[in-house]
Design a protein around this motif. Structure first.
Motif, mmCIF file in Angstrom:
data_model
loop_
_atom_site.group_PDB
_atom_site.id
_atom_site.type_symbol
_atom_site.label_atom_id
_atom_site.label_comp_id
_atom_site.label_asym_id
_atom_site.label_seq_id
_atom_site.Cartn_x
_atom_site.Cartn_y
_atom_site.Cartn_z
ATOM 1 N N ASN A 124 -10.843 -49.770 2.775
ATOM 2 C CA ASN A 124 -11.584 -50.185 1.243
ATOM 3 C C ASN A 124 -10.525 -50.008 0.245
ATOM 4 N N ASN A 132 -10.261 -45.224 6.498
ATOM 5 C CA ASN A 132 -11.434 -44.397 7.122
ATOM 6 C C ASN A 132 -11.433 -44.416 8.600
ATOM 7 N N ARG A 138 -14.327 -37.474 11.380
ATOM 8 C CA ARG A 138 -14.258 -38.353 10.419
ATOM 9 C C ARG A 138 -12.656 -38.047 9.678
ATOM 10 N N PHE A 163 -9.740 -39.655 6.615
ATOM 11 C CA PHE A 163 -9.141 -40.573 5.447
ATOM 12 C C PHE A 163 -7.810 -40.427 5.134
ATOM 13 N N LEU A 179 -16.221 -43.348 -3.069
ATOM 14 C CA LEU A 179 -15.936 -44.915 -2.263
ATOM 15 C C LEU A 179 -17.158 -45.565 -2.524
ATOM 16 N N ASP A 180 -18.365 -45.370 -2.925
ATOM 17 C CA ASP A 180 -19.478 -46.067 -3.054
ATOM 18 C C ASP A 180 -19.327 -46.912 -4.266
ATOM 19 N N ILE A 206 -12.757 -37.086 -1.589
ATOM 20 C CA ILE A 206 -13.290 -38.393 -1.340
ATOM 21 C C ILE A 206 -15.004 -38.204 -1.106
ATOM 22 N N TYR A 207 -15.666 -38.777 -1.933
ATOM 23 C CA TYR A 207 -17.227 -38.768 -1.794
ATOM 24 C C TYR A 207 -17.697 -40.171 -0.998
ATOM 25 N N PHE A 208 -18.379 -39.952 0.092
ATOM 26 C CA PHE A 208 -18.643 -40.880 0.982
ATOM 27 C C PHE A 208 -20.106 -40.883 1.437
ATOM 28 N N THR A 209 -20.458 -42.317 1.764
ATOM 29 C CA THR A 209 -21.730 -42.175 2.420
ATOM 30 C C THR A 209 -21.608 -43.184 3.683
ATOM 31 N N ASP A 229 -19.758 -46.899 5.909
ATOM 32 C CA ASP A 229 -18.749 -47.865 5.814
ATOM 33 C C ASP A 229 -19.102 -49.111 5.188
#
Length: 405
Positions: A274, A288, A301, A303, A337-338, A356-359, A361
């Motif tokens: 991303n 990711n 996971r 990054f 990332l959103d 990194i704030y992630f939800t 892919d």
């Protein structure tokens, strides 16, 4: 003489209301000001809560939406149910929503203030080669102009980005169907969409789209050939491709010796790339990687964040070679990332630095091996934080990080 017990809530004295508002959390403050006109006017005279901590908009499998505050570990139910709606993207408290009839609009999830958008089939005549005809039940038929046959598209394939300026009320919306050869955008003051070609008449390195970030009127598109396309949407007449020349490719990073050693003990599950734009305007590549232990079968996971660096070759005026340099720290910023952007870190607001704030892919493109994984990853410690309360309380099909203001 009236007793205090006979006082109605809407008629509470202003000084009491102000004292009440100043003690509320951010979400409760916005909920309270919608009780009545008197409370709303009083809220305008109150400083309100200072906290703007990251929140989550949750989409349960049963439908509707919820708001979750990680600091309080508390789930809120919004005033509006949002039945049959999909949340495509957000900009602060504003979310781009597609309803069950495939209508698009922007909504403030705290006040229900709504901005209606043009129907997708309404496009400008100039420069457009695709028409969309709604078929019902969220389906469309895509046809080339002048043709009488088309390809069926589902609303589930619809992807989008939105940007809203709270001060001026300006907004931009960009949307596309997954695996389509074009994007559409509209902005405030325009009652139809314009079309941006992603294959026809486009440089071979800039064809297609694997990720997209909308930062103000600047649209950044990451292509399958790992190149970066920059499009300016601010002009009155359409858009301008302002991609810098000479063209160069952003090569994906090779795994380090340490990563290769670790990968021998784990089975890869999914991998994605991303882009994100920093506050200074620098574009980062985010790698990711999800893998599973071959012994315990636990999923992990990790990054990696990279920035682009140009190395001059024989002719510095015409020849460039791209290098990806790993970023060990984001400094005083956190990456969402959103949203595809970085924001200032602030411990008092719960925004963790170098994180990194992630939800998930496949926020922008469909990936068969993607799964929802709400977490915060620390780049320095390589540690990851999840929120077990969410999985125990709700069955979720989607979630998005957002900053309320």
């Amino acid at each position: 003489m009236e007793t205090p017990n006979s006082t109605r809530w809407p008629d509470l004295p202003v000084d009491i209301l102000r004292s009440l508002f100043e003690r509320l959390s951010y979400i409760d403050f916005h909920r309270a000001k919608m009780v009545c006109s008197n409370w709303y006017l009083c809220s305008k005279q109150t400083l309100g809560p200072k906290g703007r901590s990251p929140l989550l908009l949750l989409s349960p499998e049963e439908g509707g939406c919820r708001l979750y505050n990680p600091e309080e570990d508390r789930v809120y139910v919004p005033r509006r149910y949002f039945s049959g709606c999909r949340f495509l993207g957000n900009s602060g408290k504003w979310f781009l929503v597609a309803d069950s009839q495939s209508n698009l609009y922007i909504v403030d999830v705290f006040s229900d203030e709504k901005i209606d958008l043009p129907r997708l089939e309404l496009v400008s005549k100039d420069g457009c080669v695709h028409n969309l005809e709604p078929l019902g039940d969220g389906d469309f038929e895509e046809m080339l102009v002048g043709r009488n046959y088309g390809i069926r598209k589902s609303a589930e394939e619809l992807r989008g980005r939105v940007w809203v300026d709270d001060k001026t009320g300006d907004y931009v919306v960009v949307c596309r169907f997954d695996r389509c050869d074009y994007m559409r955008f509209c902005k405030k003051g325009v009652d139809r969409y314009s079309e941006i070609q992603t294959r026809v008449g486009v440089n071979v390195f800039l064809k297609g789209q694997d990720d997209m970030v909308l930062n103000g009127y600047n649209l950044y598109v990451f292509t399958p050939r790992c190149s970066l396309r920059n499009i300016d949407l601010s002009g009155k007449d359409g858009f301008e491709d302002v991609t810098k020349q000479p063209m160069f490719t952003w090569y994906k990073p090779f795994p380090s010796a340490e990563e290769k050693e670790r990968m021998r003990a784990f089975k890869p599950i999914s991998e994605s790339y991303n882009i994100a734009v920093t506050r200074s305007g620098e574009v980062l590549l985010v790698h990711n990687y999800t893998y599973e232990s071959t012994t315990t079968f636990e999923k992990h996971r990790t990054f990696g964040v990279y920035k682009r660096q140009l190395k001059h070759l024989e002719d510095p005026e015409t020849s460039y070679k791209p290098w990806l340099v790993e970023v060990d720290s984001l400094g005083d910023e956190a990456l969402f990332l959103d949203l595809g952007i970085t924001l200032p870190a602030d411990a008092t607001l719960g925004i963790e630095p170098n994180s990194i704030y992630f939800t998930r892919d496949d926020r922008f493109r469909l990936m068969p091996l993607s799964f929802l994984d709400i977490c915060v990853y620390n780049l320095v410690t390589k540690s990851i934080k999840r929120f077990p309360t969410l999985s125990s309380k709700l069955k979720l099909k989607d979630a998005q990080w957002f900053i309320p203001s």
